[in-house]
Design a protein around this motif. Structure first.
Motif, mmCIF file in Angstrom:
data_model
loop_
_atom_site.group_PDB
_atom_site.id
_atom_site.type_symbol
_atom_site.label_atom_id
_atom_site.label_comp_id
_atom_site.label_asym_id
_atom_site.label_seq_id
_atom_site.Cartn_x
_atom_site.Cartn_y
_atom_site.Cartn_z
ATOM 1 N N ALA A 99 -5.920 4.701 -2.595
ATOM 2 C CA ALA A 99 -5.727 4.871 -4.043
ATOM 3 C C ALA A 99 -5.737 3.521 -4.759
ATOM 4 O O ALA A 99 -6.351 3.367 -5.817
ATOM 5 C CB ALA A 99 -4.414 5.599 -4.303
ATOM 6 N N ARG A 100 -5.078 2.542 -4.155
ATOM 7 C CA ARG A 100 -4.997 1.231 -4.814
ATOM 8 C C ARG A 100 -6.366 0.558 -4.852
ATOM 9 O O ARG A 100 -6.742 -0.028 -5.871
ATOM 10 C CB ARG A 100 -3.970 0.345 -4.102
ATOM 11 C CG ARG A 100 -3.781 -0.998 -4.767
ATOM 12 C CD ARG A 100 -2.404 -1.567 -4.488
ATOM 13 N NE ARG A 100 -2.289 -2.955 -4.886
ATOM 14 C CZ ARG A 100 -2.109 -3.367 -6.140
ATOM 15 N NH1 ARG A 100 -2.010 -2.475 -7.121
ATOM 16 N NH2 ARG A 100 -2.020 -4.644 -6.419
ATOM 17 N N ALA A 101 -7.111 0.646 -3.739
ATOM 18 C CA ALA A 101 -8.455 0.042 -3.718
ATOM 19 C C ALA A 101 -9.324 0.682 -4.797
ATOM 20 O O ALA A 101 -9.984 -0.007 -5.576
ATOM 21 C CB ALA A 101 -9.083 0.224 -2.341
ATOM 22 N N ARG A 102 -9.275 2.010 -4.873
ATOM 23 C CA ARG A 102 -10.089 2.721 -5.872
ATOM 24 C C ARG A 102 -9.665 2.323 -7.289
ATOM 25 O O ARG A 102 -10.512 2.015 -8.142
ATOM 26 C CB ARG A 102 -9.928 4.235 -5.663
ATOM 27 C CG ARG A 102 -10.718 5.099 -6.628
ATOM 28 C CD ARG A 102 -10.102 6.472 -6.713
ATOM 29 N NE ARG A 102 -8.727 6.372 -7.167
ATOM 30 C CZ ARG A 102 -7.780 7.260 -6.883
ATOM 31 N NH1 ARG A 102 -8.059 8.306 -6.141
ATOM 32 N NH2 ARG A 102 -6.555 7.092 -7.348
ATOM 33 N N ASP A 103 -8.364 2.294 -7.535
ATOM 34 C CA ASP A 103 -7.888 1.973 -8.881
ATOM 35 C C ASP A 103 -8.181 0.508 -9.238
ATOM 36 O O ASP A 103 -8.518 0.213 -10.393
ATOM 37 C CB ASP A 103 -6.376 2.248 -8.999
ATOM 38 C CG ASP A 103 -6.079 3.748 -8.920
ATOM 39 O OD1 ASP A 103 -7.032 4.552 -8.954
ATOM 40 O OD2 ASP A 103 -4.896 4.116 -8.815
ATOM 41 N N ALA A 107 0.838 -1.207 0.000
ATOM 42 C CA ALA A 107 0.000 0.000 0.000
ATOM 43 C C ALA A 107 0.870 1.253 0.000
ATOM 44 O O ALA A 107 0.648 2.182 -0.782
ATOM 45 C CB ALA A 107 -0.929 -0.015 1.220
ATOM 46 N N ALA A 108 1.900 1.259 0.854
ATOM 47 C CA ALA A 108 2.777 2.447 0.946
ATOM 48 C C ALA A 108 3.538 2.657 -0.362
ATOM 49 O O ALA A 108 3.720 3.795 -0.816
ATOM 50 C CB ALA A 108 3.743 2.285 2.114
ATOM 51 N N GLY A 143 0.990 4.546 3.782
ATOM 52 C CA GLY A 143 0.219 3.302 3.738
ATOM 53 C C GLY A 143 -1.271 3.560 3.583
ATOM 54 O O GLY A 143 -1.942 2.917 2.762
ATOM 55 N N ALA A 144 -1.804 4.493 4.364
ATOM 56 C CA ALA A 144 -3.242 4.768 4.308
ATOM 57 C C ALA A 144 -3.613 5.418 2.962
ATOM 58 O O ALA A 144 -4.607 5.037 2.326
ATOM 59 C CB ALA A 144 -3.652 5.677 5.469
#
Ligand SMILES: [Zn+2]
Length: 327
Positions: A317-321, A118-119, A311-312
């Motif tokens: 961003a990763r979840a959305r993408d 995540a980070a 990380g947060a």
């Protein structure tokens, strides 16, 4: 635009650590609009922590204005396919389904990922890796984790564990690592290892580490990497030599990574990097003296930019993408 519509374009990232939880709320332009900090529930009590997390998110996003996505980064082994935390030593969680109860409670798509992934994603999209297609991110904290972006793709590997750069062996006969192997990068430059090496050297050579001894009232049990950093900043010769060892070990690891992946940028973050400002220069010198010529051309070795919220922010961003099919 109505309040509900503007809210529903937001995404949430959660960095779930052993003692604290950082929650980042990003708007549709990926701007950080809110940051919430919570304590993690008692170790081993996943239900307690999960309940408090759900309560906090429900309060922030009442029914009718859900975020578009929730991403959770967890320090440990994750099954990204099922959203189950297989093993998170700091939380003392084993086989905890995390995605299913969050999706049920929040009625939002949820993605579970490794916290360092995540980070790395955060640094890639919004930090020191912005605009580059080939980066390596190395987070040096208590342990050392990493992430690799190659040719614009975030590398997950066959079973989702790619990027365990802290456990590359850099010394055949080196000290034992937290993973059980000998001579890992982490066993020289991870925060726990720096503290452990200080303890051992002070035991073997009672005259050394005078400042470390004073900073810890003579109690070896309370020596941490932070104490060693402070002693190094004040010129303690043992602390300075441990800093050199850690920096050179990082440089050896980075040289291996440069040869293996030929990145455009290497990004170094985490608490140990922040505490020892000299570490980057020592590591860079070592890496440049060892790597092949071709991957050294145009390489930039940089400090991470997003700090403790990487990380947060990256999880959001990763979840959305991922949900939009853009990751
Ligand atoms: Zn290891």
């Amino acid at each position: 635009m109505s309040q509900a519509a503007s809210r529903s374009s937001r995404s949430i990232g959660i960095d779930l650590g052993g003692t604290k939880i950082e929650i980042a709320v990003l708007d549709d332009n990926s701007k950080l609009v809110e940051h919430i900090h919570m304590a993690t529930g008692p170790a081993g009590e996943a239900e307690h922590t999960l309940r408090e997390l759900i309560d906090a998110l429900r309060e922030k996003f009442p029914a009718g204005s859900p975020p578009v996505a929730v991403g959770v980064g967890v320090a440990g082994q994750i099954d990204p396919g099922t959203g189950v935390v297989q093993f998170a030593p700091n939380l003392r969680w084993r086989h905890v389904p995390l995605r299913a109860p969050l999706e049920r409670a929040l009625a939002v798509p949820v993605k579970i990922m490794n916290d360092v992934h995540a980070a790395t994603y955060g640094e890639w999209r919004y930090g020191a890796g912005r605009g580059a297609d080939d980066i390596i991110c190395l987070l040096v904290g208590t342990g050392i984790g990493g992430g690799v972006v190659s040719g614009g793709r975030f590398l997950m590997g066959h079973s989702g564990s790619a990027g365990e750069l802290g456990h590359m062996t850099i010394d055949l006969a080196g000290p034992t690592c937290s993973c059980g192997n000998r001579g890992c990068l982490e066993a020289f430059a991870g925060g726990w290892a720096i503290a452990e090496l200080a303890r051992r050297r002070m035991q073997a050579e009672p005259g050394t580490g005078e400042l470390i001894r004073r900073l810890t009232d003579g109690d070896p049990a309370v020596i941490t990497a932070q104490v060693v950093s402070e002693a190094a900043a004040r010129g303690d010769s043992l602390a300075l030599s441990l800093q050199t060892v850690a920096g050179r070990a990082l440089g050896v690891g980075i040289a291996n990574m440069l040869n293996a992946f030929n990145p455009e940028r290497v990004i170094l973050g985490g608490g140990v990097m922040a505490g020892m400002p000299q570490l980057l220069a020592i590591a860079e010198r070592e890496a440049r003296s060892r790597a092949l010529k071709a991957p050294l051309r145009d390489i930039a070795i940089l400090k991470a930019e997003l700090g403790p919220l990487a990380g947060a922010i990256g999880a959001a961003a990763r979840a959305r993408d991922l949900i939009r099919g853009a990751a």
